[in-house]
Scaffold this motif. Structure first.
Motif, mmCIF file in Angstrom:
data_model
loop_
_atom_site.group_PDB
_atom_site.id
_atom_site.type_symbol
_atom_site.label_atom_id
_atom_site.label_comp_id
_atom_site.label_asym_id
_atom_site.label_seq_id
_atom_site.Cartn_x
_atom_site.Cartn_y
_atom_site.Cartn_z
ATOM 1 N N SER A 1 -50.114 55.637 14.753
ATOM 2 C CA SER A 1 -50.376 55.126 16.701
ATOM 3 C C SER A 1 -50.323 57.052 17.991
ATOM 4 C CB SER A 1 -49.656 54.267 17.362
ATOM 5 O OG SER A 1 -50.048 54.423 19.175
ATOM 6 N N THR A 2 -50.923 57.234 18.400
ATOM 7 C CA THR A 2 -51.064 57.959 18.830
ATOM 8 C C THR A 2 -50.125 58.243 20.059
ATOM 9 O OG1 THR A 2 -52.809 58.091 20.026
ATOM 10 C CG2 THR A 2 -53.437 59.202 18.158
ATOM 11 N N VAL A 3 -50.016 57.040 20.144
ATOM 12 C CA VAL A 3 -48.711 57.105 21.669
ATOM 13 C C VAL A 3 -47.494 56.878 21.190
ATOM 14 C CG1 VAL A 3 -48.061 55.200 23.915
ATOM 15 C CG2 VAL A 3 -50.426 55.408 23.010
ATOM 16 N N ASP A 4 -46.916 57.687 22.637
ATOM 17 C CA ASP A 4 -45.100 57.474 21.802
ATOM 18 C C ASP A 4 -44.656 56.315 22.783
ATOM 19 O OD1 ASP A 4 -42.549 58.248 22.280
ATOM 20 O OD2 ASP A 4 -43.123 59.951 22.331
ATOM 21 N N THR A 5 -44.181 55.230 22.737
ATOM 22 C CA THR A 5 -43.951 54.195 23.167
ATOM 23 C C THR A 5 -42.464 54.154 23.650
ATOM 24 O OG1 THR A 5 -44.733 52.364 21.622
ATOM 25 C CG2 THR A 5 -43.163 51.407 23.183
ATOM 26 N N ALA A 6 -41.592 55.692 22.831
ATOM 27 C CA ALA A 6 -40.428 55.773 24.584
ATOM 28 C C ALA A 6 -41.011 56.732 25.582
ATOM 29 C CB ALA A 6 -39.713 56.236 22.937
ATOM 30 N N LEU A 7 -41.593 57.910 25.446
ATOM 31 C CA LEU A 7 -41.965 58.422 25.958
ATOM 32 C C LEU A 7 -42.896 57.348 27.323
ATOM 33 C CD1 LEU A 7 -41.080 60.968 26.779
ATOM 34 C CD2 LEU A 7 -43.945 61.539 25.852
ATOM 35 N N GLU A 8 -43.203 56.751 26.756
ATOM 36 C CA GLU A 8 -44.467 55.873 27.203
ATOM 37 C C GLU A 8 -43.334 54.969 28.426
ATOM 38 O OE1 GLU A 8 -47.965 52.638 26.969
ATOM 39 O OE2 GLU A 8 -45.966 52.194 25.357
ATOM 40 N N TRP A 9 -42.266 54.096 28.487
ATOM 41 C CA TRP A 9 -41.670 53.761 28.857
ATOM 42 C C TRP A 9 -40.607 54.141 29.404
ATOM 43 C CZ3 TRP A 9 -42.327 49.044 30.412
ATOM 44 C CH2 TRP A 9 -43.013 47.967 30.264
ATOM 45 N N TYR A 10 -40.580 55.701 29.247
ATOM 46 C CA TYR A 10 -39.015 56.253 29.780
ATOM 47 C C TYR A 10 -40.244 57.224 31.493
ATOM 48 C CZ TYR A 10 -36.611 60.689 30.944
ATOM 49 O OH TYR A 10 -35.833 61.115 32.258
ATOM 50 N N ASP A 11 -41.418 56.808 31.485
ATOM 51 C CA ASP A 11 -42.013 57.074 32.072
ATOM 52 C C ASP A 11 -42.875 56.182 33.360
ATOM 53 O OD1 ASP A 11 -41.718 60.074 31.530
ATOM 54 O OD2 ASP A 11 -44.737 59.881 30.519
ATOM 55 N N ALA A 12 -42.847 54.999 32.232
ATOM 56 C CA ALA A 12 -42.710 53.398 33.227
ATOM 57 C C ALA A 12 -41.055 53.396 33.694
ATOM 58 C CB ALA A 12 -43.425 52.612 32.691
ATOM 59 N N THR A 13 -40.557 53.633 33.390
ATOM 60 C CA THR A 13 -39.145 53.786 34.130
ATOM 61 C C THR A 13 -39.130 54.752 35.653
ATOM 62 O OG1 THR A 13 -37.596 52.472 32.452
ATOM 63 C CG2 THR A 13 -36.464 53.429 33.758
ATOM 64 N N ALA A 14 -39.255 55.757 35.525
ATOM 65 C CA ALA A 14 -39.112 56.733 35.913
ATOM 66 C C ALA A 14 -39.465 56.531 37.324
ATOM 67 C CB ALA A 14 -39.660 58.293 35.495
ATOM 68 N N ALA A 15 -40.996 55.694 37.128
ATOM 69 C CA ALA A 15 -42.251 55.443 37.969
ATOM 70 C C ALA A 15 -41.829 53.979 38.978
ATOM 71 C CB ALA A 15 -43.736 55.653 37.664
ATOM 72 N N THR A 16 -41.371 53.233 38.950
ATOM 73 C CA THR A 16 -40.436 52.319 38.809
ATOM 74 C C THR A 16 -39.277 52.751 39.814
ATOM 75 O OG1 THR A 16 -40.994 50.648 37.188
ATOM 76 C CG2 THR A 16 -39.440 49.782 38.463
#
Length: 410
Positions: A36-51
């Motif tokens: 996959s081209t999506v980095d799941t760890a980075l995806e959820w890092y950004d979701a955490t930061a936004a929340t």
């Protein structure tokens, strides 16, 4: 008190790194190329930061949310093999923890979870990972339920001390009562007691060291300073904002550059924030043990003082010694140096909430610490001694965290 020598610092980092490898944290081989081209760890890092950016919770309460959600994720990803399983486990753990701790973020987090899970083709793998994430998050939430890091516990009523030489008093313009006095009573994640690394007392108000410190702040930290350069003003302004927000970009750079497996990368985020929570507890302990007045109070009230002196930036409502910004910097630098190395894999660029149009680019983790030390002096907020001692306190707590990190995953 002085910062450690370069040689001593290198020996210490090497010893910490060795301890981490022995414990099995960060010793995994580089990850295989993902389909996959999506980095799941980075995806959820950004979701955490936004929340976590929503609301007005104390910084340590937000650090706690990072630590709980990513420690749960790090544990869950270690319960099974396979990239898809670990992606589901990480997403589920962070989602479960954050929707509990910050329920107003649930609608956005629900969408993020569906997005991640829809990329995982095998239904059974997906379900097993989700179950593992929920289990670890719920267990950790229950364990930390009464840890004293909720906003009310962090900021109890604190009576203003009687005034006297060196004694903290509310600072202008707001004259707010002392904040974060309750953090020192919270339960650390790993640190055995809040005062384990409490520094020695600050220099006496009539000492040569303190007079030199205060003279520097008076000259360079004044709102109308004639000696502070535009570049120094920029540095002070860039580093003015929340340390948590400022270091979110720095840790993100380390995570984005990492080629380690998802479980190891989740562990990096978890250990980082566990160290930062424990550092903030130790910082509160030291601040309220010594109750050292802020430079603005000393300069206005001291012998030969200037009752109209005003710092470049408003002074936070808690004691001077040690600098909380710099305990945060020291701890962050120590964790990243021990687990990633002294230098980043490549240059990284970060932004600042207090200087939105500006960016700064670094290649290591030490330079931000050095800038932070100067910045608090040039803001007129802290003495240099408070900054330097703060860095050392942060490094000490973080070194303890990394050396004992295996306990987090037992």
């Amino acid at each position: 008190m002085t910062l450690p020598t370069v040689r001593g610092w290198r020996r210490r980092v090497a010893g910490i790194a060795a301890a981490v490898l022995v414990a099995g944290i960060g010793a995994a081989p580089p990850a295989a190329a993902a389909t996959s081209t999506v980095d799941t760890a980075l995806e959820w890092y950004d979701a955490t930061a936004a929340t976590i950016a929503t609301g007005t919770r104390p910084q340590v309460t937000n650090s706690r949310a990072w630590a709980i959600s990513w420690l749960a994720a790090a544990r869950a990803t270690r319960t099974g093999a396979g990239r898809h399983y670990q992606e589901a486990a990480l997403a589920s753990a962070v989602h479960t923890a954050l929707t509990t701790l910050i329920p107003e973020g649930a609608p956005t987090l629900d969408i993020a979870l569906r997005t991640t899970l829809e990329r995982i083709p095998d239904r059974r793998t997906r379900q097993r990972g989700v179950a593992a994430g929920r289990t670890e998050a719920r267990s950790l939430l229950a364990q930390r339920a009464a840890d004293g890091l909720d906003p009310a516990s962090v900021n109890p009523a604190f009576p203003t001390p009687d005034p006297g030489p060196g004694i903290w008093q509310p600072t202008p313009p707001s004259l707010t009562t002392a904040q974060q006095a309750g953090t020192r009573f919270a339960t650390p994640f790993l640190l055995d007691r809040a005062d384990r690394y409490r520094p020695g007392p600050p220099p006496a108000p009539d000492s040569e060291r303190y007079r030199a410190d205060l003279a520097e702040v008076r000259a360079y930290g004044a709102a109308d300073s004639a000696v502070r350069t535009p570049q120094q003003t920029d540095t002070a302004t860039f580093w003015l904002g929340s340390s948590l927000t400022l270091y979110t970009g720095i840790l993100r750079a380390a995570l984005a550059q990492s080629t380690r497996p998802i479980a190891t990368r989740a562990g990096l985020v978890a250990i980082f924030h566990v160290a930062l929570v424990d550092t903030q507890i130790a910082t509160s302990d030291a601040k309220y043990a010594y109750l050292r007045w802020r430079p603005v109070t000393a300069i206005r009230a001291g012998a030969g003082g200037d009752p109209q002196w005003t710092p470049l930036h408003p002074t936070p409502a808690h004691p001077d010694y040690p600098s909380g910004h710099n305990t945060y910097s020291g701890a962050a630098e120590q964790v990243l140096t021990a687990l990633v190395g002294a230098r980043a894999r490549g240059p990284y660029t970060v932004t600042s909430p207090s200087q939105p149009a500006a960016t700064r680019t670094y290649s290591d983790w030490r330079r931000p610490t050095e800038e932070n030390i100067d910045a608090r002096v040039w803001s007129g907020i802290h003495t240099r001694t408070a900054d330097e001692v703060g860095v050392q306190l942060g490094r000490d707590v973080a070194a303890y965290t990394v050396s004992n990190a295996a306990r987090l995953f037992a």
